[in-house]
Design a protein around this motif. Structure first.
Motif, PDB file in Angstrom:
ATOM      1  N   VAL A  36     -22.776  22.260  84.021  1.00 51.02           N
ATOM      2  CA  VAL A  36     -22.580  22.322  82.507  1.00 51.02           C
ATOM      3  C   VAL A  36     -23.489  21.457  81.903  1.00 51.02           C
ATOM      4  O   VAL A  36     -23.559  20.472  82.098  1.00 51.02           O
ATOM      5  CB  VAL A  36     -20.911  22.424  82.340  1.00 51.02           C
ATOM      6  CG1 VAL A  36     -20.888  22.221  80.588  1.00 51.02           C
ATOM      7  CG2 VAL A  36     -20.201  23.188  82.941  1.00 51.02           C
ATOM      8  N   VAL A  37     -24.227  22.142  81.074  1.00 55.76           N
ATOM      9  CA  VAL A  37     -24.961  21.501  79.960  1.00 55.76           C
ATOM     10  C   VAL A  37     -24.350  21.530  78.778  1.00 55.76           C
ATOM     11  O   VAL A  37     -23.833  22.935  78.221  1.00 55.76           O
ATOM     12  CB  VAL A  37     -26.418  21.902  79.788  1.00 55.76           C
ATOM     13  CG1 VAL A  37     -26.957  21.415  78.631  1.00 55.76           C
ATOM     14  CG2 VAL A  37     -27.126  21.751  80.996  1.00 55.76           C
ATOM     15  N   CYS A  38     -23.845  20.625  78.086  1.00 58.17           N
ATOM     16  CA  CYS A  38     -23.280  20.978  76.641  1.00 58.17           C
ATOM     17  C   CYS A  38     -23.525  19.629  75.682  1.00 58.17           C
ATOM     18  O   CYS A  38     -24.030  18.679  76.048  1.00 58.17           O
ATOM     19  CB  CYS A  38     -21.603  20.754  76.988  1.00 58.17           C
ATOM     20  SG  CYS A  38     -21.021  19.377  77.934  1.00 58.17           S
ATOM     21  N   GLY A  39     -23.324  19.794  74.438  1.00 57.24           N
ATOM     22  CA  GLY A  39     -23.615  19.061  73.130  1.00 57.24           C
ATOM     23  C   GLY A  39     -22.253  18.268  73.204  1.00 57.24           C
ATOM     24  O   GLY A  39     -21.332  19.079  72.857  1.00 57.24           O
ATOM     25  N   VAL A  40     -22.132  16.920  73.130  1.00 55.49           N
ATOM     26  CA  VAL A  40     -21.192  16.207  72.850  1.00 55.49           C
ATOM     27  C   VAL A  40     -21.265  14.811  72.350  1.00 55.49           C
ATOM     28  O   VAL A  40     -22.533  14.634  71.788  1.00 55.49           O
ATOM     29  CB  VAL A  40     -20.427  15.718  74.394  1.00 55.49           C
ATOM     30  CG1 VAL A  40     -19.889  16.935  74.907  1.00 55.49           C
ATOM     31  CG2 VAL A  40     -21.209  15.049  75.202  1.00 55.49           C
ATOM     32  N   TYR A  58     -26.304  13.865  73.888  1.00 55.71           N
ATOM     33  CA  TYR A  58     -25.352  13.327  72.998  1.00 55.71           C
ATOM     34  C   TYR A  58     -26.034  13.320  71.650  1.00 55.71           C
ATOM     35  O   TYR A  58     -27.204  12.956  71.372  1.00 55.71           O
ATOM     36  CB  TYR A  58     -25.285  11.751  73.762  1.00 55.71           C
ATOM     37  CG  TYR A  58     -24.573  11.652  74.754  1.00 55.71           C
ATOM     38  CD1 TYR A  58     -23.227  11.983  74.857  1.00 55.71           C
ATOM     39  CD2 TYR A  58     -25.324  11.181  75.976  1.00 55.71           C
ATOM     40  CE1 TYR A  58     -22.282  11.666  76.204  1.00 55.71           C
ATOM     41  CE2 TYR A  58     -24.597  11.053  77.214  1.00 55.71           C
ATOM     42  CZ  TYR A  58     -23.022  11.065  77.099  1.00 55.71           C
ATOM     43  OH  TYR A  58     -22.277  10.992  78.430  1.00 55.71           O
ATOM     44  N   PHE A  59     -25.168  13.817  70.919  1.00 58.74           N
ATOM     45  CA  PHE A  59     -25.515  13.837  69.376  1.00 58.74           C
ATOM     46  C   PHE A  59     -25.076  12.352  68.713  1.00 58.74           C
ATOM     47  O   PHE A  59     -24.568  11.612  69.341  1.00 58.74           O
ATOM     48  CB  PHE A  59     -24.764  14.864  68.801  1.00 58.74           C
ATOM     49  CG  PHE A  59     -25.640  16.326  68.919  1.00 58.74           C
ATOM     50  CD1 PHE A  59     -26.383  16.733  68.145  1.00 58.74           C
ATOM     51  CD2 PHE A  59     -25.372  17.132  70.059  1.00 58.74           C
ATOM     52  CE1 PHE A  59     -27.021  18.231  68.149  1.00 58.74           C
ATOM     53  CE2 PHE A  59     -25.731  18.276  70.410  1.00 58.74           C
ATOM     54  CZ  PHE A  59     -26.717  18.752  69.503  1.00 58.74           C
ATOM     55  N   ASN A  60     -25.550  12.505  67.680  1.00 53.41           N
ATOM     56  CA  ASN A  60     -25.308  10.991  66.925  1.00 53.41           C
ATOM     57  C   ASN A  60     -25.901   9.927  67.916  1.00 53.41           C
ATOM     58  O   ASN A  60     -25.272   8.877  67.945  1.00 53.41           O
ATOM     59  CB  ASN A  60     -24.066  10.632  66.653  1.00 53.41           C
ATOM     60  CG  ASN A  60     -23.431  11.467  65.458  1.00 53.41           C
ATOM     61  OD1 ASN A  60     -24.326  11.763  64.383  1.00 53.41           O
ATOM     62  ND2 ASN A  60     -22.268  11.381  65.003  1.00 53.41           N
ATOM     63  N   SER A  61     -27.109  10.265  68.626  1.00 49.41           N
ATOM     64  CA  SER A  61     -27.436   9.055  69.568  1.00 49.41           C
ATOM     65  C   SER A  61     -29.156   8.503  68.979  1.00 49.41           C
ATOM     66  O   SER A  61     -29.491   9.465  67.879  1.00 49.41           O
ATOM     67  CB  SER A  61     -27.636   9.763  70.808  1.00 49.41           C
ATOM     68  OG  SER A  61     -28.478  10.822  70.954  1.00 49.41           O
TER      69      SER A  61
END
Length: 328
Positions: A36-40, A58-61
């Motif tokens: 699985v590829v996902c935005g977290v 990773y967002f906010n990274s």
């Protein structure tokens, strides 16, 4: 088979996230190897079946210094609207997901790629892997983004047309997919919706009632539940305002509004409206699925008065728990 599932959002918290996770669980039970590829966010806990590879973006990274991009303009967690994406943000988004998907493809070598939402990320994956078999899942919010947001619209439309198959929940979405993307109707498959019957099932007693009769527990209290984003577009304010129309005294109704906040200012306005109401209105917050199933079993009526939705999972889950359901 080896199957790779991809979403730009969290694999939980929203209907499409739960859909992805439940598909992965079902495929794991059949013995398929998966990734699985996902935005977290880095603090998120990703729960997937044992043995499932995960490639989080990773967002906010450092690479993506902004919140997760949400298919809805208001998400139940901090998010970025696609209409606010700058060219620099879009470039960073594309690079981060391209790197993650390439790693997943190299390590899993999938026979099949499942992309959730007929939007930006799915178009990127189709362009990057023209020879892989890719199926796209429409979740309705993607259609609204395409209709109102000019971001990469021509590129997205071109790549979505090249998908091997497209799954839609019902025929109205199939018609809109053909109109918006120019997709060959032969590529579209109507799949309906499903739910996890191990979690969402009747565990309490339900009395047989005359149609139209108000429900109530032994104490004479009618318990009503809503589940979803606590937002005006979900009809939550209308739901609170309409309680006097039931004709029941304030001590005869308990309303649970289960879910996370979208827009914080709007959420506070809803809290204020609830505070001013004479009825017992509770905010249990975002709930794990077993806890939500327990809440459904405590209630007699589930209400989803939203102004925009496809086939919401919460409706089917509440029905499975024996609730009477009222929807727009």
């Amino acid at each position: 088979m080896r199957i790779l599932s991809i979403s730009a959002q969290k694999p939980d918290s929203t209907g499409s996230g739960v859909y992805l996770t439940e598909v992965v669980k079902a495929l794991a039970e059949e013995g398929h190897r998966q990734a699985v590829v996902c935005g977290v966010y880095e603090e998120d806990r990703i729960v997937l079946p044992e043995g499932t590879l995960c490639y989080p973006v990773y967002f906010n990274s450092g690479k993506l210094p902004f919140p997760i991009c949400g298919m809805s303009d208001e998400m139940p967690y901090p998010s970025t609207r696609y209409c606010d994406m700058t060219e620099e943000m879009t470039k960073a988004y594309r690079q981060a997901f391209t790197e993650a998907v390439h790693r997943a493809v190299e390590e899993l070598n999938p026979d099949l790629i499942l992309c959730h939402h007929l939007y930006l990320l799915t178009s990127i994956v189709r362009r990057e892997f023209p020879d892989r078999k890719i199926i796209g899942f429409c979740h309705n919010t993607d259609l609204r983004q395409m209709e109102k947001n000019p971001l990469w619209r021509d590129e997205i439309r071109e790549q979505i047309r090249k998908l091997d198959r497209i799954c839609v929940p019902q025929k109205p979405q199939a018609d809109r997919v053909c109109g918006i993307y120019g997709v060959d109707p032969e590529k579209i498959c109507t799949v309906g919706m499903g739910y996890n019957d191990r979690i969402f099932r009747r565990t309490g007693k339900r009395d047989t009632l005359i149609p139209g009769e108000m429900l109530g527990d032994p104490a004479g209290v009618t318990r009503i539940v809503f589940a979803g984003k606590i937002a005006e577009k979900k009809g939550v304010m209308s739901l609170i305002r309409c309680l006097p129309e039931t004709g029941l005294a304030p001590d005869r109704i308990v309303l649970d509004l289960a879910g996370g906040a979208g827009n914080q200012e709007e959420y506070q306005a809803i809290r204020d409206l609830a505070e001013a109401s004479p009825y017992n209105i509770r905010f249990p917050g975002k709930m794990a699925q077993p806890d939500l199933a327990a809440l459904y079993n405590e209630a007699q009526i589930f209400v989803l008065p939203s102004f925009f939705d496809g086939i919401p999972l919460v409706v089917i889950e509440a029905l499975a728990c024996g609730d009477r359901v009222v929807v727009t």
